[in-house]
Design a protein around this motif. Structure first.
Motif, PDB file in Angstrom:
ATOM      1  N   ASP A  27       0.827  -1.204   0.000  1.00  9.96           N
ATOM      2  CA  ASP A  27       0.000   0.000   0.000  1.00  9.96           C
ATOM      3  C   ASP A  27       0.865   1.259   0.000  1.00  9.96           C
ATOM      4  OD1 ASP A  27      -2.177   1.604   0.011  1.00  9.96           O
ATOM      5  OD2 ASP A  27      -2.951   0.975   1.965  1.00  9.96           O
ATOM      6  N   PHE A  28       1.595   1.475  -1.098  1.00  8.06           N
ATOM      7  CA  PHE A  28       2.487   2.622  -1.160  1.00  8.06           C
ATOM      8  C   PHE A  28       1.730   3.941  -1.293  1.00  8.06           C
ATOM      9  CE2 PHE A  28       5.448  -0.760  -2.521  1.00  8.06           C
ATOM     10  CZ  PHE A  28       6.450  -0.546  -1.586  1.00  8.06           C
ATOM     11  N   ILE A  29       0.514   3.895  -1.811  1.00  5.96           N
ATOM     12  CA  ILE A  29      -0.253   5.139  -1.948  1.00  5.96           C
ATOM     13  C   ILE A  29      -0.556   5.720  -0.578  1.00  5.96           C
ATOM     14  CG2 ILE A  29      -2.526   4.023  -1.992  1.00  5.96           C
ATOM     15  CD1 ILE A  29      -1.407   7.123  -4.016  1.00  5.96           C
ATOM     16  N   LEU A  30      -0.794   4.846   0.408  1.00  9.33           N
ATOM     17  CA  LEU A  30      -1.039   5.324   1.772  1.00  9.33           C
ATOM     18  C   LEU A  30       0.213   5.994   2.331  1.00  9.33           C
ATOM     19  CD1 LEU A  30      -3.130   5.352   4.079  1.00  9.33           C
ATOM     20  CD2 LEU A  30      -2.127   3.214   4.897  1.00  9.33           C
ATOM     21  N   ALA A  31       1.361   5.380   2.113  1.00 12.19           N
ATOM     22  CA  ALA A  31       2.622   5.975   2.565  1.00 12.19           C
ATOM     23  C   ALA A  31       2.871   7.308   1.866  1.00 12.19           C
ATOM     24  CB  ALA A  31       3.777   5.016   2.303  1.00 12.19           C
ATOM     25  N   ALA A  32       2.595   7.369   0.560  1.00  8.50           N
ATOM     26  CA  ALA A  32       2.813   8.596  -0.197  1.00  8.50           C
ATOM     27  C   ALA A  32       1.902   9.723   0.285  1.00  8.50           C
ATOM     28  CB  ALA A  32       2.588   8.345  -1.685  1.00  8.50           C
ATOM     29  N   LEU A  33       0.644   9.387   0.565  1.00 11.74           N
ATOM     30  CA  LEU A  33      -0.312  10.400   1.013  1.00 11.74           C
ATOM     31  C   LEU A  33       0.099  10.980   2.367  1.00 11.74           C
ATOM     32  CD1 LEU A  33      -3.699   8.716   0.002  1.00 11.74           C
ATOM     33  CD2 LEU A  33      -2.650  10.732  -1.043  1.00 11.74           C
ATOM     34  N   TYR A  34       0.410  10.105   3.305  1.00 10.46           N
ATOM     35  CA  TYR A  34       0.763  10.588   4.635  1.00 10.46           C
ATOM     36  C   TYR A  34       2.121  11.266   4.647  1.00 10.46           C
ATOM     37  CZ  TYR A  34      -3.290   8.803   7.073  1.00 10.46           C
ATOM     38  OH  TYR A  34      -4.567   8.617   7.518  1.00 10.46           O
ATOM     39  N   ALA A  35       3.016  10.828   3.778  1.00 13.03           N
ATOM     40  CA  ALA A  35       4.291  11.527   3.648  1.00 13.03           C
ATOM     41  C   ALA A  35       4.069  12.956   3.167  1.00 13.03           C
ATOM     42  CB  ALA A  35       5.211  10.782   2.688  1.00 13.03           C
ATOM     43  N   GLY A  36       3.188  13.133   2.178  1.00 13.00           N
ATOM     44  CA  GLY A  36       2.881  14.467   1.676  1.00 13.00           C
ATOM     45  C   GLY A  36       2.263  15.350   2.740  1.00 13.00           C
ATOM     46  N   VAL A  37       1.372  14.773   3.541  1.00 16.86           N
ATOM     47  CA  VAL A  37       0.719  15.550   4.603  1.00 16.86           C
ATOM     48  C   VAL A  37       1.727  16.010   5.648  1.00 16.86           C
ATOM     49  CG1 VAL A  37      -0.923  15.422   6.515  1.00 16.86           C
ATOM     50  CG2 VAL A  37      -1.556  14.510   4.279  1.00 16.86           C
ATOM     51  N   THR A  38       2.591  15.093   6.103  1.00 15.10           N
ATOM     52  CA  THR A  38       3.546  15.459   7.153  1.00 15.10           C
ATOM     53  C   THR A  38       4.616  16.426   6.636  1.00 15.10           C
ATOM     54  OG1 THR A  38       4.747  13.402   6.677  1.00 15.10           O
ATOM     55  CG2 THR A  38       3.237  13.383   8.540  1.00 15.10           C
ATOM     56  N   LEU A  39       5.164  16.137   5.454  1.00 11.08           N
ATOM     57  CA  LEU A  39       6.199  17.025   4.917  1.00 11.08           C
ATOM     58  C   LEU A  39       5.635  18.404   4.603  1.00 11.08           C
ATOM     59  CD1 LEU A  39       8.221  14.701   2.493  1.00 11.08           C
ATOM     60  CD2 LEU A  39       8.521  15.061   4.941  1.00 11.08           C
ATOM     61  N   GLY A  40       4.454  18.441   3.977  1.00 12.28           N
ATOM     62  CA  GLY A  40       3.839  19.723   3.630  1.00 12.28           C
ATOM     63  C   GLY A  40       3.437  20.529   4.843  1.00 12.28           C
ATOM     64  N   THR A  41       2.906  19.856   5.853  1.00 11.13           N
ATOM     65  CA  THR A  41       2.526  20.548   7.089  1.00 11.13           C
ATOM     66  C   THR A  41       3.759  21.117   7.785  1.00 11.13           C
ATOM     67  OG1 THR A  41       0.588  19.128   7.420  1.00 11.13           O
ATOM     68  CG2 THR A  41       1.445  20.282   9.359  1.00 11.13           C
ATOM     69  N   GLY A  42       4.790  20.308   7.880  1.00 10.51           N
ATOM     70  CA  GLY A  42       6.010  20.775   8.535  1.00 10.51           C
ATOM     71  C   GLY A  42       6.629  21.973   7.829  1.00 10.51           C
ATOM     72  N   LEU A  43       6.826  21.858   6.507  1.00  9.13           N
ATOM     73  CA  LEU A  43       7.430  22.964   5.763  1.00  9.13           C
ATOM     74  C   LEU A  43       6.513  24.180   5.724  1.00  9.13           C
ATOM     75  CD1 LEU A  43       9.130  21.223   2.693  1.00  9.13           C
ATOM     76  CD2 LEU A  43      10.227  22.230   4.701  1.00  9.13           C
ATOM     77  N   GLY A  44       5.202  23.956   5.633  1.00  9.99           N
ATOM     78  CA  GLY A  44       4.262  25.074   5.610  1.00  9.99           C
ATOM     79  C   GLY A  44       4.350  25.909   6.876  1.00  9.99           C
ATOM     80  N   ILE A  45       4.442  25.259   8.025  1.00  7.96           N
ATOM     81  CA  ILE A  45       4.577  25.978   9.292  1.00  7.96           C
ATOM     82  C   ILE A  45       5.904  26.727   9.343  1.00  7.96           C
ATOM     83  CG2 ILE A  45       4.786  25.710  11.800  1.00  7.96           C
ATOM     84  CD1 ILE A  45       2.919  23.273  11.563  1.00  7.96           C
ATOM     85  N   VAL A  46       6.968  26.071   8.903  1.00 10.67           N
ATOM     86  CA  VAL A  46       8.289  26.709   8.903  1.00 10.67           C
ATOM     87  C   VAL A  46       8.282  27.959   8.029  1.00 10.67           C
ATOM     88  CG1 VAL A  46      10.704  26.435   8.202  1.00 10.67           C
ATOM     89  CG2 VAL A  46       9.551  24.592   9.425  1.00 10.67           C
ATOM     90  N   PHE A  47       7.746  27.857   6.803  1.00 10.99           N
ATOM     91  CA  PHE A  47       7.696  28.997   5.888  1.00 10.99           C
ATOM     92  C   PHE A  47       6.796  30.103   6.423  1.00 10.99           C
ATOM     93  CE2 PHE A  47       8.549  26.067   2.011  1.00 10.99           C
ATOM     94  CZ  PHE A  47       9.885  26.020   2.357  1.00 10.99           C
ATOM     95  N   ARG A  48       5.714  29.712   7.049  1.00 13.13           N
ATOM     96  CA  ARG A  48       4.739  30.680   7.570  1.00 13.13           C
ATOM     97  C   ARG A  48       5.394  31.642   8.554  1.00 13.13           C
ATOM     98  NH1 ARG A  48      -0.523  32.593   6.535  1.00 13.13           N
ATOM     99  NH2 ARG A  48      -1.379  33.399   8.469  1.00 13.13           N
TER     100      ARG A  48
END
Length: 289
Positions: free
Chosen positions: A113-134
């Motif tokens: 189930d790599f799509i599940l890993a890809a989805l959650y990876a995108g959520v965590t990486l995007g959330t982390g970087l989004g907060i940092v950039f903000r």
């Protein structure tokens, strides 16, 4: 003095939180499933796959040349926060590496189930970087280049990073299976959307431009009185009729759209209305940043 310390903590703590989330996503979702990441971190991930170098060390070493560029183009304050973000990233990566080594964290690994890993990876990486950039920092690498382009050209940071990541991830085809690269593109796309979400605000307001059929004063007073929103009146002239009109400009939250429409129809049913998307608003009644 205490006010300055409080203000610094309000900036520093969210940056550290964002970096921690990002580092967690790398170790918990990316590495165990042989997915990729873009930018300098992506190069570090490839070095980990090829040579077994720890991310905490390689990300720090790869960012040194970019610090010199960023210091000159982004300014002292921006690079101080970037320095904090990059050092914090290496620190959190090292901490998580130790925690995984001790068995305190068990990374998410899947064989199917790599799509599940890809989805959650995108959520965590995007959330982390989004907060940092903000909060005005970066984690170094391509983030520095993205901030430079955003500052100089006004481009979306999420879109810039998406393009840079696609180039680097494309190069990873020489090292990892193409299926993993395709899953990684899903991760990068989701991460870029979340970065823009945090950059532009957690909600989208609406701007009303109302061309009235009368002097507009009654409608403006009603908006101020019944909605407690600021209103700007601008003089206007109809090009075809040559008649003088009033243009009303007002910004409201999404849940106030219907109420404002009803007010307009009540006080000026012949008014012409243009509703525009607003990504972020600063001022009384909205964000106070």
């Amino acid at each position: 003095m205490s006010g300055g310390i409080t203000s610094s903590l309000r900036t520093l703590l969210p940056i550290l939180l964002g970096v921690a989330i990002y580092a967690f996503g790398l170790h918990y979702f990316i590495l165990p499933n042989q997915l990729m990441e873009g930018g300098v971190t992506g190069i570090a991930v490839l070095l980990n796959y090829a040579l077994g170098l720890p991310l905490s060390l390689s990300t720090l070493l790869l960012n040194i040349p970019l610090f010199i560029i960023g210091w000159r183009l982004l300014g002292f304050r921006a690079m101080i926060l970037t320095f904090v973000g990059t050092i914090a990233l290496s620190l959190f990566l090292a901490i998580i590496e130790k925690m995984i080594g001790y068995g305190w964290i068990v990374p998410f690994h899947t064989e199917s189930d790599f799509i599940l890993a890809a989805l959650y990876a995108g959520v965590t990486l995007g959330t982390g970087l989004g907060i940092v950039f903000r909060f005005g920092a970066t984690t170094g690498g391509a983030d520095i280049l993205a901030r430079i382009a955003s500052k100089k050209r006004g481009w979306s940071m999420g879109q810039i990073i998406l393009v840079l990541d696609a180039v680097i991830i494309g190069a990873s085809l020489f090292y990892i299976p193409k299926e993993k690269v395709l899953y990684t593109l899903v991760t990068v796309f989701i991460a870029s959307k979340l970065i823009d979400f945090f950059q532009e605000g957690s909600y989208s307001s609406k701007a009303f431009t109302i061309i009235t059929s009368d002097d507009g004063k009654q409608l403006a007073a009603a908006i101020t009185r019944e909605m407690d929103r600021g209103v700007t009146l601008l003089p206007a002239v109809g090009a075809y009729s040559g008649k003088s009109k009033q243009l009303i400009y007002c910004v409201v939250n999404r849940h106030e759209i219907r109420k404002l429409k009803l007010l307009i129809r009540t006080y000026d049913p012949l008014a012409f209305i243009v509703i525009s998307e607003v990504q972020d608003v600063f001022g009384e009644g909205f964000n106070e940043e």
